[in-house]
Design a protein around this motif. Structure first.
Motif, PDB file in Angstrom:
ATOM      1  N   UNK A 271      56.225  29.695  48.387  1.00  0.00           N
ATOM      2  CA  UNK A 271      55.849  28.078  47.784  1.00  0.00           C
ATOM      3  C   UNK A 271      56.142  28.472  46.092  1.00  0.00           C
ATOM      4  N   UNK A 272      56.977  27.757  45.540  1.00  0.00           N
ATOM      5  CA  UNK A 272      57.302  27.723  44.310  1.00  0.00           C
ATOM      6  C   UNK A 272      56.824  26.681  43.270  1.00  0.00           C
ATOM      7  N   UNK A 273      56.260  26.731  42.301  1.00  0.00           N
ATOM      8  CA  UNK A 273      55.829  25.677  41.262  1.00  0.00           C
ATOM      9  C   UNK A 273      56.721  25.806  39.888  1.00  0.00           C
ATOM     10  N   UNK A 274      56.994  24.477  39.545  1.00  0.00           N
ATOM     11  CA  UNK A 274      57.948  24.332  38.535  1.00  0.00           C
ATOM     12  C   UNK A 274      57.122  23.535  37.537  1.00  0.00           C
ATOM     13  N   UNK A 275      56.757  23.881  36.287  1.00  0.00           N
ATOM     14  CA  UNK A 275      55.818  22.844  35.510  1.00  0.00           C
ATOM     15  C   UNK A 275      55.889  23.273  33.905  1.00  0.00           C
ATOM     16  N   UNK A 276      55.046  22.663  33.053  1.00  0.00           N
ATOM     17  CA  UNK A 276      54.797  23.131  31.854  1.00  0.00           C
ATOM     18  C   UNK A 276      53.687  23.991  31.996  1.00  0.00           C
ATOM     19  N   UNK A 277      53.642  25.116  31.569  1.00  0.00           N
ATOM     20  CA  UNK A 277      52.455  26.190  31.534  1.00  0.00           C
ATOM     21  C   UNK A 277      51.252  25.388  31.038  1.00  0.00           C
ATOM     22  N   UNK A 278      51.159  24.560  30.214  1.00  0.00           N
ATOM     23  CA  UNK A 278      49.932  23.733  29.757  1.00  0.00           C
ATOM     24  C   UNK A 278      49.190  23.445  30.819  1.00  0.00           C
ATOM     25  N   UNK A 279      49.715  22.752  32.037  1.00  0.00           N
ATOM     26  CA  UNK A 279      49.265  22.209  33.026  1.00  0.00           C
ATOM     27  C   UNK A 279      49.208  22.798  34.446  1.00  0.00           C
ATOM     28  N   UNK A 280      49.397  24.244  34.195  1.00  0.00           N
ATOM     29  CA  UNK A 280      49.554  24.928  35.345  1.00  0.00           C
ATOM     30  C   UNK A 280      48.454  25.019  36.243  1.00  0.00           C
ATOM     31  N   UNK A 281      47.237  24.849  35.699  1.00  0.00           N
ATOM     32  CA  UNK A 281      46.021  24.897  36.543  1.00  0.00           C
ATOM     33  C   UNK A 281      45.864  23.556  37.472  1.00  0.00           C
ATOM     34  N   UNK A 282      46.751  22.685  37.234  1.00  0.00           N
ATOM     35  CA  UNK A 282      46.720  21.393  37.891  1.00  0.00           C
ATOM     36  C   UNK A 282      47.887  21.355  38.849  1.00  0.00           C
ATOM     37  N   UNK A 283      48.902  22.331  38.584  1.00  0.00           N
ATOM     38  CA  UNK A 283      50.270  22.083  39.368  1.00  0.00           C
ATOM     39  C   UNK A 283      50.336  22.381  40.632  1.00  0.00           C
ATOM     40  N   UNK A 284      51.129  21.727  41.125  1.00  0.00           N
ATOM     41  CA  UNK A 284      51.243  21.954  42.972  1.00  0.00           C
ATOM     42  C   UNK A 284      52.705  22.307  43.325  1.00  0.00           C
ATOM     43  N   UNK A 285      52.725  23.178  44.334  1.00  0.00           N
ATOM     44  CA  UNK A 285      53.860  23.918  44.533  1.00  0.00           C
ATOM     45  C   UNK A 285      54.761  22.872  45.415  1.00  0.00           C
ATOM     46  N   UNK A 286      55.968  22.760  45.320  1.00  0.00           N
ATOM     47  CA  UNK A 286      56.866  22.028  46.291  1.00  0.00           C
ATOM     48  C   UNK A 286      56.794  22.098  47.659  1.00  0.00           C
ATOM     49  N   UNK A 287      56.833  21.147  48.409  1.00  0.00           N
ATOM     50  CA  UNK A 287      56.572  21.255  49.870  1.00  0.00           C
ATOM     51  C   UNK A 287      57.613  22.078  50.573  1.00  0.00           C
ATOM     52  N   UNK A 288      58.673  22.240  50.276  1.00  0.00           N
ATOM     53  CA  UNK A 288      59.672  23.239  50.707  1.00  0.00           C
ATOM     54  C   UNK A 288      59.175  24.742  50.793  1.00  0.00           C
ATOM     55  N   UNK A 289      59.561  25.236  51.916  1.00  0.00           N
ATOM     56  CA  UNK A 289      59.409  26.773  51.919  1.00  0.00           C
ATOM     57  C   UNK A 289      60.607  27.655  51.472  1.00  0.00           C
ATOM     58  N   UNK A 290      60.570  28.040  50.564  1.00  0.00           N
ATOM     59  CA  UNK A 290      61.711  28.711  49.872  1.00  0.00           C
ATOM     60  C   UNK A 290      61.929  30.264  50.465  1.00  0.00           C
ATOM     61  N   UNK A 291      63.033  30.898  50.247  1.00  0.00           N
ATOM     62  CA  UNK A 291      63.229  32.372  50.823  1.00  0.00           C
ATOM     63  C   UNK A 291      62.229  33.197  50.050  1.00  0.00           C
ATOM     64  N   UNK A 292      61.680  34.143  50.881  1.00  0.00           N
ATOM     65  CA  UNK A 292      60.756  35.414  50.221  1.00  0.00           C
ATOM     66  C   UNK A 292      61.401  36.459  49.845  1.00  0.00           C
TER      67      UNK A 292
END
Length: 258
Positions: free
Chosen positions: A93-114
Motif C-alpha cells: 500500500x503506497x501513499x503519494x501526498x504532500x508531506x505537510x498532510x501526511x497524517x491525513x493521507x490515505x493509501x491508494x486502493x491498489x495492491x502494489x508489488x512488495x
C-alpha cells in the motif's frame, strides 16, 4: 507556531477535495522570468518522442528517455532522468501526498508489488529561462512495456477517463511531494513534526531519499510548486502494474488531441 502546523491548517480544505479542474498556467507567477519571454497563448505543446509505440500519454514514459523534446509557451523543454534510489514497499500500500498532510493521507486502493523498487525523476530543462523543474516522479516496478495508463484511485473513488476535465490528485502547499509505504506513515509523520526544519533545510535540493526505522520515503519538489497533482498507474498487456507516476503539470499534454 511550527511551520508544518501552519501549513496543515491551510491545506485542510484542499485535502478533502476529490477532484480538481485541469489547470492551465494563468499568470506570470507560474514562471520566474517576465511574461515577455514566454508566449502564454502557446498552450498546445508539440511533443517529440522517438518511440512512437508508447502508450498514451506518451510523455509519461518519454520524459525519462533521452532525446524527448517539448515546445510549449514559446520555449523548448528537454528532459533528463535522475535516479534517486529505491523505495521500500513492505505492505503493498503506497501513499503519494504532500508531506505537510501526511497524517491525513490515505493509501491508494491498489495492491502494489512488495520489495524495493527504483524511484526516478524526469527533470525538465526549460530553455527560455535556463530553469530546471521536476516534471514527473515515478516508482518503477517492472521493465515491461506499458499498454495503459489510468488514475491511481483512493478507496471509494470511481474510475474516470484519463483525459477527463477533472482529475483525481493531491493538493500541495509546501512545494513538496512524496512516496512512502503505508506502514511507515505514522513513524515518518512523527519524525517530520520534530525535524521538519532540519530535513528541509537549505541543503534540500529537488529530492531526498530519507531512511528511518527500517523504512524510507522519497521526497521531491513539485514542478512549479503548490498546486493539485494527479498520480497514475501504468499497466502491461496482462494488466499487471509496471509504474506509479505523479505528473507535476509542467507540460500541458491534455491539450494535445489524442
Amino acid at each position: 507556531m511550527h511551520k508544518r502546523t501552519i501549513a496543515i491548517f491551510i491545506m485542510v480544505v484542499v485535502l478533502f477535495s476529490c477532484t480538481s479542474k485541469n489547470k492551465v498556467p494563468g499568470n506570470t507567477n507560474d514562471f520566474i522570468v517576465p511574461t515577455s519571454e514566454f508566449d502564454l497563448t502557446d498552450t498546445i505543446p508539440k511533443i517529440t518522442i522517438k518511440d512512437t509505440s508508447l502508450a498514451f500519454p506518451q510523455l509519461f514514459e518519454g520524459s525519462f528517455v533521452k532525446g524527448t523534446k517539448v515546445a510549449q509557451f514559446g520555449t523548448e523543454i528537454t528532459f533528463e532522468k535522475i535516479a534517486v534510489g529505491n523505495l521500500k514497499v513492505s505492505s503493498g500500500k503506497i501513499i503519494a501526498t504532500d508531506p505537510v498532510t501526511l497524517n491525513y493521507a490515505i493509501a491508494f486502493s491498489e495492491n502494489f508489488p512488495v520489495g524495493e523498487f527504483p524511484v526516478e525523476l524526469a527533470m525538465a530543462n526549460i530553455n527560455a529561462n535556463k530553469d530546471r523543474r521536476i516534471a514527473f516522479a515515478r516508482i518503477k516496478f517492472s521493465d515491461k512495456p506499458i499498454r495503459k495508463w489510468e488514475f491511481a484511485l483512493l478507496p471509494g473513488r470511481t474510475p474516470i477517463p484519463i483525459k477527463s476535465k477533472e482529475i483525481y490528485g493531491y493538493g500541495v502547499d509546501a512545494g513538496l511531494g512524496l512516496f512512502v509505504d503505508q506502514v511507515a506513515r505514522n513513524s515518518l509523520n512523527d519524525i517530520l513534526d520534530k525535524n521538519w526544519d532540519n530535513i528541509f533545510s537549505e541543503k534540500f535540493k529537488d529530492y531526498l531519499n530519507y531512511d528511518f526505522q527500517n523504512h524510507n520515503a522519497v521526497f521531491f519538489s513539485t514542478g512549479y510548486g503548490d498546486g493539485f497533482y494527479a498520480t497514475y498507474i501504468g499497466r502491461d498487456s496482462d494488466g499487471k502494474i509496471c509504474q506509479l507516476l505523479t505528473d507535476f503539470d509542467i507540460v500541458l499534454w491534455r491539450n494535445v488531441a489524442r
